[in-house]
Structures are given as C-alpha cells and as structure tokens.
Design a protein around this motif. Structure first.
Motif, mmCIF file in Angstrom:
data_model
loop_
_atom_site.group_PDB
_atom_site.id
_atom_site.type_symbol
_atom_site.label_atom_id
_atom_site.label_comp_id
_atom_site.label_asym_id
_atom_site.label_seq_id
_atom_site.Cartn_x
_atom_site.Cartn_y
_atom_site.Cartn_z
ATOM 1 N N SER A 170 0.844 -1.195 0.000
ATOM 2 C CA SER A 170 0.000 0.000 0.000
ATOM 3 C C SER A 170 0.879 1.244 0.000
ATOM 4 N N LEU A 171 0.295 2.377 -0.339
ATOM 5 C CA LEU A 171 1.045 3.627 -0.312
ATOM 6 C C LEU A 171 1.671 3.826 1.061
ATOM 7 N N THR A 172 2.915 4.262 1.069
ATOM 8 C CA THR A 172 3.629 4.433 2.328
ATOM 9 C C THR A 172 4.684 5.525 2.182
ATOM 10 N N ASP A 173 5.013 6.153 3.294
ATOM 11 C CA ASP A 173 6.134 7.101 3.275
ATOM 12 C C ASP A 173 7.387 6.446 3.854
ATOM 13 N N ASN A 174 7.321 5.151 4.122
ATOM 14 C CA ASN A 174 8.444 4.397 4.648
ATOM 15 C C ASN A 174 9.316 3.934 3.475
ATOM 16 N N ILE A 175 10.387 4.657 3.223
ATOM 17 C CA ILE A 175 11.237 4.389 2.063
ATOM 18 C C ILE A 175 11.898 3.022 2.169
ATOM 19 N N ALA A 176 12.319 2.636 3.352
ATOM 20 C CA ALA A 176 12.966 1.328 3.528
ATOM 21 C C ALA A 176 11.995 0.196 3.196
ATOM 22 N N GLU A 177 10.747 0.338 3.633
ATOM 23 C CA GLU A 177 9.731 -0.682 3.335
ATOM 24 C C GLU A 177 9.476 -0.760 1.831
ATOM 25 N N CYS B 113 -9.643 -0.035 -6.016
ATOM 26 C CA CYS B 113 -9.419 -0.733 -4.735
ATOM 27 C C CYS B 113 -8.785 0.232 -3.739
ATOM 28 N N GLN B 114 -9.517 1.268 -3.398
ATOM 29 C CA GLN B 114 -8.971 2.367 -2.610
ATOM 30 C C GLN B 114 -8.473 1.932 -1.244
ATOM 31 N N SER B 115 -9.178 1.023 -0.576
ATOM 32 C CA SER B 115 -8.751 0.627 0.771
ATOM 33 C C SER B 115 -7.449 -0.176 0.735
ATOM 34 N N HIS B 116 -7.249 -0.974 -0.299
ATOM 35 C CA HIS B 116 -6.009 -1.742 -0.401
ATOM 36 C C HIS B 116 -4.825 -0.844 -0.740
ATOM 37 N N ILE B 117 -5.047 0.108 -1.598
ATOM 38 C CA ILE B 117 -3.956 0.981 -2.038
ATOM 39 C C ILE B 117 -3.568 1.956 -0.935
ATOM 40 N N GLY B 118 -4.548 2.455 -0.210
ATOM 41 C CA GLY B 118 -4.253 3.357 0.896
ATOM 42 C C GLY B 118 -4.372 4.827 0.541
ATOM 43 N N TRP B 119 -5.195 5.132 -0.470
ATOM 44 C CA TRP B 119 -5.415 6.538 -0.822
ATOM 45 C C TRP B 119 -6.027 7.265 0.374
ATOM 46 N N ARG B 120 -5.561 8.473 0.668
ATOM 47 C CA ARG B 120 -6.229 9.322 1.655
ATOM 48 C C ARG B 120 -7.494 9.879 1.011
ATOM 49 N N ARG B 121 -8.518 10.099 1.824
ATOM 50 C CA ARG B 121 -9.789 10.612 1.278
ATOM 51 C C ARG B 121 -9.602 11.920 0.538
ATOM 52 N N GLU B 122 -8.749 12.802 1.086
ATOM 53 C CA GLU B 122 -8.597 14.136 0.505
ATOM 54 C C GLU B 122 -7.537 14.192 -0.598
ATOM 55 N N ALA B 123 -6.897 13.071 -0.894
ATOM 56 C CA ALA B 123 -5.788 13.071 -1.856
ATOM 57 C C ALA B 123 -6.289 13.217 -3.288
ATOM 58 N N LYS B 124 -5.556 13.957 -4.075
ATOM 59 C CA LYS B 124 -5.753 13.954 -5.529
ATOM 60 C C LYS B 124 -5.033 12.717 -6.033
ATOM 61 N N ARG B 125 -5.646 11.985 -6.893
ATOM 62 C CA ARG B 125 -5.060 10.732 -7.364
ATOM 63 C C ARG B 125 -4.542 10.902 -8.785
ATOM 64 N N LEU B 126 -3.287 10.597 -8.955
ATOM 65 C CA LEU B 126 -2.656 10.689 -10.267
ATOM 66 C C LEU B 126 -1.888 9.403 -10.513
ATOM 67 N N LEU B 127 -2.226 8.720 -11.577
ATOM 68 C CA LEU B 127 -1.509 7.524 -11.983
ATOM 69 C C LEU B 127 -0.880 7.815 -13.336
#
Length: 93
Positions: free
Chosen positions: A18-25, A55-69
C-alpha cells in the motif's frame, strides 16, 4: 529462454504494498519482486492502474488526496476488445 531465471507465473495484478512514506519498506518490497511474464503487455499495466483506482482501501489513498496515476511505456497497444480472441470475455466489475 536462454536465461535461467526464477520467474513468477503470468498474472493480471498482485497487490504488493500500500502507499507508504516508509522508504525502507518500499525499497524492500521492490527488491523482493521477481520478473514475470505478461501475455498482454502493456495492457497488464492498465489492469494495475484500474485496480489502483478502484481498490482504494487496499492501495491506501487518503480521502482528501488527488489521485494521479502515470504510465510510461514504449509498447504499442492494440485494438479494444481483441481479448475476445483469447476467450477473455468477462469485463472488469
């Protein structure tokens, strides 16, 4: 193939992290990936984009996030619906 590789079987989409800010992970998850064959390149990438969008819950999008793929490829696509030739006739839900 002339290469002795430990490859994953072809697949449409596998959720790895899922989306993460943990670079090591993130780095660890990328390093664990194996080469796989995709019978329908680059459409396999579009399948992954579809899953990331719905599959928003699996990916981990924040509700307020703009989504760009973004997808970048040098592969050419082919005609829509030619998957019927391969017997793939059920569209995504």
């Amino acid at each position: 193939s002339d290469y002795n590789l430990d490859c994953m079987p072809p697949h449409g989409y596998i959720h790895v992290l899922s989306l993460t800010d943990n670079i090591a992970e993130f780095r660890n998850a990328v390093n664990k990936q194996k080469i796989s064959g995709n019978i329908d390149t680059p459409e396999g990438g579009f399948d992954a984009m579809l899953q990331a969008a719905v599959c928003q819950s699996h990916i981990g999008w924040r509700r307020e996030a703009k989504r760009l793929l973004l997808v970048m490829t040098d592969q050419t696509s082919h005609l829509a619906l030619d998957s019927k030739l391969a017997g793939i006739v059920i569209p995504h839900d």
